[in-house]
Design a protein around this motif. Structure first.
Motif, PDB file in Angstrom:
ATOM      1  N   ALA A  36      36.514  49.677  -1.721  1.00  0.00           N
ATOM      2  CA  ALA A  36      37.031  50.981  -1.291  1.00  0.00           C
ATOM      3  C   ALA A  36      36.070  52.101  -1.685  1.00  0.00           C
ATOM      4  O   ALA A  36      35.842  53.030  -0.899  1.00  0.00           O
ATOM      5  CB  ALA A  36      38.411  51.225  -1.888  1.00  0.00           C
ATOM      6  N   THR A  37      35.490  52.010  -2.855  1.00  0.00           N
ATOM      7  CA  THR A  37      34.523  53.015  -3.291  1.00  0.00           C
ATOM      8  C   THR A  37      33.310  53.029  -2.376  1.00  0.00           C
ATOM      9  O   THR A  37      32.850  54.098  -1.951  1.00  0.00           O
ATOM     10  CB  THR A  37      34.088  52.739  -4.744  1.00  0.00           C
ATOM     11  N   ALA A  38      32.789  51.853  -2.048  1.00  0.00           N
ATOM     12  CA  ALA A  38      31.628  51.783  -1.155  1.00  0.00           C
ATOM     13  C   ALA A  38      31.960  52.324   0.230  1.00  0.00           C
ATOM     14  O   ALA A  38      31.152  53.036   0.841  1.00  0.00           O
ATOM     15  CB  ALA A  38      31.135  50.343  -1.066  1.00  0.00           C
ATOM     16  N   ALA A  42      30.335  55.529   2.002  1.00  0.00           N
ATOM     17  CA  ALA A  42      29.644  55.346   3.280  1.00  0.00           C
ATOM     18  C   ALA A  42      30.080  56.387   4.306  1.00  0.00           C
ATOM     19  O   ALA A  42      29.296  56.766   5.181  1.00  0.00           O
ATOM     20  CB  ALA A  42      29.901  53.946   3.822  1.00  0.00           C
ATOM     21  N   PHE A  43      31.310  56.864   4.201  1.00  0.00           N
ATOM     22  CA  PHE A  43      31.799  57.884   5.125  1.00  0.00           C
ATOM     23  C   PHE A  43      31.476  59.292   4.647  1.00  0.00           C
ATOM     24  O   PHE A  43      31.966  60.270   5.210  1.00  0.00           O
ATOM     25  CB  PHE A  43      33.302  57.721   5.365  1.00  0.00           C
ATOM     26  N   GLY A  44      30.671  59.404   3.589  1.00  0.00           N
ATOM     27  CA  GLY A  44      30.169  60.700   3.161  1.00  0.00           C
ATOM     28  C   GLY A  44      31.045  61.489   2.216  1.00  0.00           C
ATOM     29  O   GLY A  44      30.750  62.635   1.926  1.00  0.00           O
ATOM     30  N   ARG A  45      32.093  60.921   1.737  1.00  0.00           N
ATOM     31  CA  ARG A  45      32.979  61.631   0.814  1.00  0.00           C
ATOM     32  C   ARG A  45      32.367  61.629  -0.578  1.00  0.00           C
ATOM     33  O   ARG A  45      31.877  60.613  -1.061  1.00  0.00           O
ATOM     34  CB  ARG A  45      34.331  60.955   0.796  1.00  0.00           C
ATOM     35  N   GLU A  46      32.399  62.764  -1.243  1.00  0.00           N
ATOM     36  CA  GLU A  46      31.860  62.886  -2.601  1.00  0.00           C
ATOM     37  C   GLU A  46      32.933  62.488  -3.610  1.00  0.00           C
ATOM     38  O   GLU A  46      34.015  63.080  -3.646  1.00  0.00           O
ATOM     39  CB  GLU A  46      31.417  64.323  -2.870  1.00  0.00           C
ATOM     40  N   THR A  52      26.268  52.151  -7.227  1.00  0.00           N
ATOM     41  CA  THR A  52      26.015  51.274  -8.377  1.00  0.00           C
ATOM     42  C   THR A  52      27.321  50.925  -9.083  1.00  0.00           C
ATOM     43  O   THR A  52      27.572  49.763  -9.404  1.00  0.00           O
ATOM     44  CB  THR A  52      25.047  51.955  -9.364  1.00  0.00           C
ATOM     45  N   ALA A  53      28.138  51.944  -9.319  1.00  0.00           N
ATOM     46  CA  ALA A  53      29.436  51.701  -9.966  1.00  0.00           C
ATOM     47  C   ALA A  53      30.310  50.806  -9.092  1.00  0.00           C
ATOM     48  O   ALA A  53      30.989  49.903  -9.600  1.00  0.00           O
ATOM     49  CB  ALA A  53      30.144  53.020 -10.247  1.00  0.00           C
ATOM     50  N   ALA A  54      30.284  51.036  -7.781  1.00  0.00           N
ATOM     51  CA  ALA A  54      31.070  50.199  -6.861  1.00  0.00           C
ATOM     52  C   ALA A  54      30.606  48.750  -6.942  1.00  0.00           C
ATOM     53  O   ALA A  54      31.429  47.827  -6.960  1.00  0.00           O
ATOM     54  CB  ALA A  54      30.947  50.721  -5.435  1.00  0.00           C
TER      55      ALA A  54
END
Length: 142
Positions: A36-38, A42-46, A52-54
């Motif tokens: 979910a993080t990746a 990928a959709f540009g949300r900050e 790396t954490a993902a």
């Protein structure tokens, strides 16, 4: 003659199954959070996490899940993987809690739950009934 009734201790199957299913829960959650993080990145949300954490979270989830599945299949290596992962993660989490608590004050938070969950998995994986259960493989006909 009167039979003495001794209190039943949890069987090896119970301790191993609980450790295994908690490992599945932690592993699945790690994979979901990492993925979910990746996707969000990928959709540009900050967000506070990065790729790396993902990757680290997802990778840890895969290792937990692998250990849990192997333990549930009565493989001793699965028990060892869960032991190692839960011990390392409990130690690292405890270090973070202590360092954070000494500088920012002591309060209950998500890391405490993570520490407790890893301690439960560690204790159940370390228990002798789990070891005995993992070493006795069931060979079903099928």
């Amino acid at each position: 003659m009167v039979d003495q009734v001794r209190p039943e201790r949890p069987s090896g199957a119970v301790t191993a199954l609980v450790a295994g299913w908690l490992g599945v829960l932690v592993g699945g959650a790690g994979i979901i959070v990492g993925t979910a993080t990746a996707v969000v990145l990928a959709f540009g949300r900050e967000i506070e996490l990065d790729y790396t954490a993902a990757g680290i979270i997802g990778g840890l989830g895969v290792v937990y899940l692998l250990g849990a599945v192997l333990l549930l299949r009565r493989r001793m290596v699965g028990r060892r993987v869960l032991l190692t992962m839960s011990a390392v993660m409990a130690g690292a989490t405890l270090l973070v809690i202590v360092l954070n608590g000494s500088s920012h004050g002591w309060r209950w938070g998500p890391l405490d739950v993570w520490l407790a969950l890893n301690m439960v998995i560690l204790a159940l994986s370390l228990s002798e009934p789990t070891r005995r259960w993992a070493t006795t493989r069931w060979h079903g006909t099928g």
